[in-house]
Design a protein around this motif. Structure first.
Motif, short mmCIF file in Angstrom:
data_model
loop_
_atom_site.label_atom_id
_atom_site.label_comp_id
_atom_site.label_asym_id
_atom_site.label_seq_id
_atom_site.Cartn_x
_atom_site.Cartn_y
_atom_site.Cartn_z
N ILE A 103 3.80 -15.68 0.74
CA ILE A 103 4.55 -14.55 0.20
C ILE A 103 3.82 -13.29 0.66
O ILE A 103 2.59 -13.28 0.76
N LYS A 104 4.56 -12.24 0.95
CA LYS A 104 3.93 -10.99 1.37
C LYS A 104 3.38 -10.28 0.13
O LYS A 104 3.91 -10.40 -0.97
N LEU A 105 2.30 -9.54 0.34
CA LEU A 105 1.59 -8.89 -0.75
C LEU A 105 2.50 -8.00 -1.60
O LEU A 105 2.46 -8.08 -2.82
N GLY A 106 3.30 -7.18 -0.98
CA GLY A 106 4.20 -6.30 -1.73
C GLY A 106 5.17 -7.09 -2.60
O GLY A 106 5.42 -6.73 -3.76
N GLN A 107 5.69 -8.18 -2.07
CA GLN A 107 6.61 -9.03 -2.83
C GLN A 107 5.88 -9.69 -3.99
O GLN A 107 6.42 -9.82 -5.08
N ALA A 108 4.64 -10.12 -3.75
CA ALA A 108 3.85 -10.77 -4.79
C ALA A 108 3.58 -9.80 -5.94
O ALA A 108 3.62 -10.19 -7.11
N MET A 109 3.31 -8.55 -5.62
CA MET A 109 3.06 -7.56 -6.67
C MET A 109 4.31 -7.36 -7.54
O MET A 109 4.21 -7.25 -8.75
N LYS A 110 5.47 -7.33 -6.90
CA LYS A 110 6.72 -7.21 -7.67
C LYS A 110 6.96 -8.45 -8.51
O LYS A 110 7.31 -8.35 -9.68
N LEU A 111 6.77 -9.64 -7.93
CA LEU A 111 6.98 -10.89 -8.65
C LEU A 111 6.07 -11.00 -9.86
O LEU A 111 6.46 -11.50 -10.91
N GLY B 199 5.07 -8.56 -11.61
CA GLY B 199 5.38 -7.51 -12.56
C GLY B 199 4.39 -6.37 -12.57
O GLY B 199 4.35 -5.58 -13.51
N LEU B 200 3.60 -6.25 -11.50
CA LEU B 200 2.60 -5.18 -11.43
C LEU B 200 3.20 -3.85 -11.00
O LEU B 200 2.64 -2.80 -11.29
N VAL B 201 4.31 -3.92 -10.27
CA VAL B 201 5.05 -2.72 -9.86
C VAL B 201 6.53 -3.01 -10.05
O VAL B 201 6.94 -4.17 -10.06
N SER B 202 7.33 -1.97 -10.18
CA SER B 202 8.76 -2.19 -10.41
C SER B 202 9.56 -2.17 -9.11
O SER B 202 10.61 -2.79 -9.04
N GLU B 203 9.07 -1.46 -8.10
CA GLU B 203 9.79 -1.37 -6.84
C GLU B 203 8.84 -1.55 -5.67
O GLU B 203 7.64 -1.29 -5.77
N GLY B 204 9.41 -1.98 -4.55
CA GLY B 204 8.61 -2.19 -3.35
C GLY B 204 7.89 -0.95 -2.87
O GLY B 204 6.77 -1.02 -2.37
N VAL B 205 8.53 0.20 -3.05
CA VAL B 205 7.91 1.44 -2.60
C VAL B 205 6.64 1.73 -3.41
O VAL B 205 5.67 2.26 -2.88
N ASP B 206 6.64 1.35 -4.70
CA ASP B 206 5.45 1.52 -5.52
C ASP B 206 4.31 0.65 -4.99
O ASP B 206 3.16 1.09 -4.91
N ALA B 207 4.64 -0.58 -4.63
CA ALA B 207 3.64 -1.49 -4.07
C ALA B 207 3.10 -0.91 -2.77
O ALA B 207 1.89 -0.93 -2.53
N LYS B 208 3.99 -0.40 -1.94
CA LYS B 208 3.59 0.17 -0.65
C LYS B 208 2.53 1.26 -0.83
O LYS B 208 1.49 1.23 -0.17
#
Length: 70
Positions: free
Chosen positions: A11-19, A21-30
């Protein structure tokens, strides 16, 4: 330590952060990743597309998440 379970090989890091629940949107993870606020297996990671495999651990804001097989 919390865990997330994936059915695929990685799984890609940004997707993992969303999954997790650490961020609400991909842009936040970015932005969090690019600012050096995320560690993968103890090292700062600045690539949003970094592939995480079973057994990898990433951390953000004091929370550690381990990747496990579904």
């Amino acid at each position: 330590m919390d865990t997330i379970r994936i059915k695929d090989e990685f799984i890609k890091l940004g997707q993992a952060m969303k999954l997790a629940g650490l961020v609400s949107e991909g842009v936040d993870a970015k932005f969090q990743i690019q600012e050096g606020n995320v560690k993968v297996n103890g090292s700062v990671e600045i690539r949003r597309g970094k592939k995480l495999y079973i057994g990898d651990v990433f951390s953000f804001e004091g929370k550690e998440i381990k990747i496990e097989q579904k």
